[in-house]
Design an enzyme around this catalytic site. Structure first.
Site, PDB file in Angstrom:
ATOM      1  N   ARG A 153       0.910  -1.333  -0.034  1.00  0.00           N
ATOM      2  CA  ARG A 153      -0.030  -0.051   0.009  1.00  0.00           C
ATOM      3  C   ARG A 153       0.784   1.369  -0.142  1.00  0.00           C
ATOM      4  O   ARG A 153       0.493   2.357  -0.560  1.00  0.00           O
ATOM      5  CB  ARG A 153      -1.062   0.069   1.232  1.00  0.00           C
ATOM      6  CG  ARG A 153      -2.075  -0.899   1.022  1.00  0.00           C
ATOM      7  CD  ARG A 153      -3.055  -0.989   2.154  1.00  0.00           C
ATOM      8  NE  ARG A 153      -4.520  -1.361   1.779  1.00  0.00           N
ATOM      9  CZ  ARG A 153      -5.417  -1.876   2.779  1.00  0.00           C
ATOM     10  NH1 ARG A 153      -4.979  -1.556   4.069  1.00  0.00           N
ATOM     11  NH2 ARG A 153      -6.387  -2.327   2.270  1.00  0.00           N
ATOM     12  N   LYS A 170     -16.778 -17.484   4.404  1.00  0.00           N
ATOM     13  CA  LYS A 170     -18.538 -17.342   4.610  1.00  0.00           C
ATOM     14  C   LYS A 170     -19.126 -17.010   3.561  1.00  0.00           C
ATOM     15  O   LYS A 170     -18.824 -16.208   2.620  1.00  0.00           O
ATOM     16  CB  LYS A 170     -18.605 -16.423   5.902  1.00  0.00           C
ATOM     17  CG  LYS A 170     -18.348 -17.087   7.326  1.00  0.00           C
ATOM     18  CD  LYS A 170     -18.695 -16.204   8.344  1.00  0.00           C
ATOM     19  CE  LYS A 170     -18.342 -16.822   9.569  1.00  0.00           C
ATOM     20  NZ  LYS A 170     -18.648 -15.863  10.683  1.00  0.00           N
ATOM     21  N   GLY A 207      -7.353  -8.108   0.485  1.00  0.00           N
ATOM     22  CA  GLY A 207      -7.368  -9.210   1.803  1.00  0.00           C
ATOM     23  C   GLY A 207      -6.841 -10.444   1.434  1.00  0.00           C
ATOM     24  O   GLY A 207      -5.498 -10.570   1.217  1.00  0.00           O
ATOM     25  N   GLY A 233     -12.308  -4.911   1.154  1.00  0.00           N
ATOM     26  CA  GLY A 233     -13.553  -4.481   1.507  1.00  0.00           C
ATOM     27  C   GLY A 233     -14.044  -3.614   0.384  1.00  0.00           C
ATOM     28  O   GLY A 233     -15.192  -3.773   0.015  1.00  0.00           O
TER      29      GLY A 233
HETATM   30  P1  AMP Z   1     -12.770 -14.284   3.536  1.00  0.00           P
HETATM   31  O1  AMP Z   1     -12.004 -13.215   4.722  1.00  0.00           O
HETATM   32  O2  AMP Z   1     -14.158 -14.497   3.885  1.00  0.00           O
HETATM   33  O3  AMP Z   1     -12.185 -14.101   2.370  1.00  0.00           O
HETATM   34  O4  AMP Z   1     -12.191 -15.752   4.444  1.00  0.00           O
HETATM   35  C1  AMP Z   1     -10.613 -16.048   4.203  1.00  0.00           C
HETATM   36  C2  AMP Z   1     -10.452 -17.068   5.187  1.00  0.00           C
HETATM   37  O5  AMP Z   1     -11.295 -18.290   4.716  1.00  0.00           O
HETATM   38  C3  AMP Z   1      -8.979 -17.598   4.971  1.00  0.00           C
HETATM   39  O6  AMP Z   1      -8.455 -17.243   6.322  1.00  0.00           O
HETATM   40  C4  AMP Z   1      -9.126 -19.222   4.904  1.00  0.00           C
HETATM   41  O7  AMP Z   1      -8.357 -20.028   5.835  1.00  0.00           O
HETATM   42  C5  AMP Z   1     -10.349 -19.466   5.266  1.00  0.00           C
HETATM   43  N1  AMP Z   1     -10.974 -20.627   4.695  1.00  0.00           N
HETATM   44  C6  AMP Z   1     -10.826 -21.059   3.506  1.00  0.00           C
HETATM   45  N2  AMP Z   1     -11.486 -22.253   3.059  1.00  0.00           N
HETATM   46  C7  AMP Z   1     -11.856 -22.751   4.244  1.00  0.00           C
HETATM   47  C8  AMP Z   1     -12.535 -23.917   4.848  1.00  0.00           C
HETATM   48  N3  AMP Z   1     -12.666 -24.782   4.094  1.00  0.00           N
HETATM   49  N4  AMP Z   1     -12.788 -24.067   6.116  1.00  0.00           N
HETATM   50  C9  AMP Z   1     -12.525 -22.920   6.895  1.00  0.00           C
HETATM   51  N5  AMP Z   1     -11.950 -21.840   6.550  1.00  0.00           N
HETATM   52  C10 AMP Z   1     -11.620 -21.677   5.283  1.00  0.00           C
END
Ligand code: AMP
Length: 395
Positions: free
Chosen positions: A36, A198, A353, A376
């Site tokens: 950044r 999620k 991210g 974000g």
């Molecule tokens: P996000 O911030 O929603 O993009 O989520 C990123 C996070 O999702 C990372 O820290 C990954 O470790 C986690 N992640 C990816 N796949 C899985 C999974 N199958 N089960 C649990 N966590 C996951």
């Protein structure tokens, strides 16, 4: 209409520039990724080379409205100085007499960085009084903080109304140009790859992108909510039970039939650890008490085959728990495929991210078209939202 800094006469003017220096640091406050800071340099150089006095402002972390030395921007001033090979004056306060007296002594071409804006709670509250006190420091307002453009804070939104001369910086222009191209005039097929923890965080993106994209590939923890909605057992994999109905609606939306692609196999683990026992299983065959932590080899092949035909790819969210070496393979393989198709002419855009962290981990940052500085912000852009920090720059 939004001005570009290139159209402004900045000679001897005090340019107040909002940058996003919210960078990761280790426990010794050493900067672990200065992307950044590096990405802010084109705007700064453009301004100082045309005789401006540059006053930079940023937040760092979540100090929650009080002074906290853990969140000082002093190490960032130091790193910026090293990158520019130039002394950066540091102001220990972001409003009031301290920055004002430094500004009075600045010569054309000088650069100053203000202390963390979020040492004042008024920054996140978008306080009018705080906005006007910040605005009093400069002649021209420039926003180049793409990573914070989805927030309506004093330094990104409230401040803009106090200026007749305002503009978007070169980083914001670049970020928007890539995302705009992908959404409005993509080379087809346009494929979105969505992963991460999620479904809830990505629902709006999926709804907005389904009519636009030719394919959406789903991986990461969110895949299991879809698999459960399809009636499969998912063992102890991550699940959002309150999103099963939404997943079902997306799967059965006739207009989108054939566009959503889910993994066919997964790497399951006996527990959430790099030392866990693992197996490769079909997604229809996940054993009780095992959790899926990565996409499997068949899925990698299927996803890669689609991606190899893509003209444009938007990627947001890792395919598995890439932070653990045992579950990084899916994310790494997709990243590698994106690097390959980029070299063959595809446009590949990585949301900020965790996807950006993954690309960096695998050393492929320079092998894709664009890695966003805003997780974000790019997600909200892909949801079809207007970013308040950019709207405020409209003339
Ligand atoms: P996000 O911030 O929603 O993009 O989520 C990123 C996070 O999702 C990372 O820290 C990954 O470790 C986690 N992640 C990816 N796949 C899985 C999974 N199958 N089960 C649990 N966590 C996951």
């Amino acid at each position: 209409m939004i001005n570009s800094i290139l159209s402004l006469d900045v000679q001897s003017k005090i340019c107040l520039v909002r940058v996003d220096y919210n960078v990761p640091q280790n426990e010794y406050l050493e900067i672990t990724d200065d992307k950044r800071i590096r990405e802010s340099i084109p705007t700064i150089v453009s301004l100082i080379s045309r005789g401006a006095k540059v006053v930079l402002m940023s937040h760092l972390g979540r100090p929650k409205g009080t002074f906290n030395p853990t969140f000082t921007l002093a190490p960032i001033a130091q790193r910026l100085g090293e990158l520019l090979n130039k002394h950066i004056v540091f102001s220990h306060d972001c409003i009031g007499d301290t920055p004002k007296s430094i500004i009075n002594q600045m010569s054309d071409g000088d650069i100053m960085l203000l202390e963390n804006l979020r040492f004042y709670k008024e920054e996140e509250e978008n306080s009018q009084d705080f906005s006007s006190r910040l605005a009093a420091l400069g002649d021209i307002y420039i926003n180049d903080a793409f990573g914070t453009a989805h927030r309506a804070h004093a330094s990104t939104e409230g401040i803009a109304k106090y200026f007749t001369q305002k503009a978007a910086g070169l980083l914001i222009e670049k970020e928007i140009a890539y995302l705009d191209k992908a959404i409005h005039s993509p080379k087809r097929p346009l494929i979105a790859v969505l992963g991460g923890a999620k479904v809830s965080g990505k629902i709006d993106v999926i709804y907005n992108l389904l009519p636009i994209c030719d394919h959406i590939l789903i991986g990461g923890g969110m895949m299991f909510t879809f698999l459960k909605a399809m009636g499969h057992h998912i063992g102890s994999s991550m699940i959002e039970n309150d999103r099963i109905d939404t997943a079902l609606q997306l799967l059965h939306h006739s207009e989108f039939a054939g566009k959503l692609h889910l993994p066919t196999d997964t790497i399951v683990a006996s527990n959430f650890s790099n030392d866990a026992d693992t197996r490769i299983v079909d997604c229809t065959d996940i054993p009780d008490n095992w959790m899926g932590l990565d996409i499997g080899p068949k899925t990698i092949e299927e996803f890669s085959a689609l991606l190899k035909k893509a003209g444009t790819v938007l990627w947001n969210g890792p395919m598995g728990v890439f932070e653990m070496p045992k579950f990084e393979h899916g994310t790494q393989s997709i990243a590698q495929t994106l690097a390959t198709i980029t070299s063959l002419g595809a446009l590949t855009i990585i949301g900020g991210g965790d996807s950006a962290a993954a690309i960096l981990k695998f050393g492929l940052e320079n092998s894709v078209s664009h890695v966003s500085t805003g997780g974000g912000a790019s997600l909200e852009f892909l949801e079809g939202k207007i970013l308040p920090g950019i709207l405020a720059l409209e003339m």
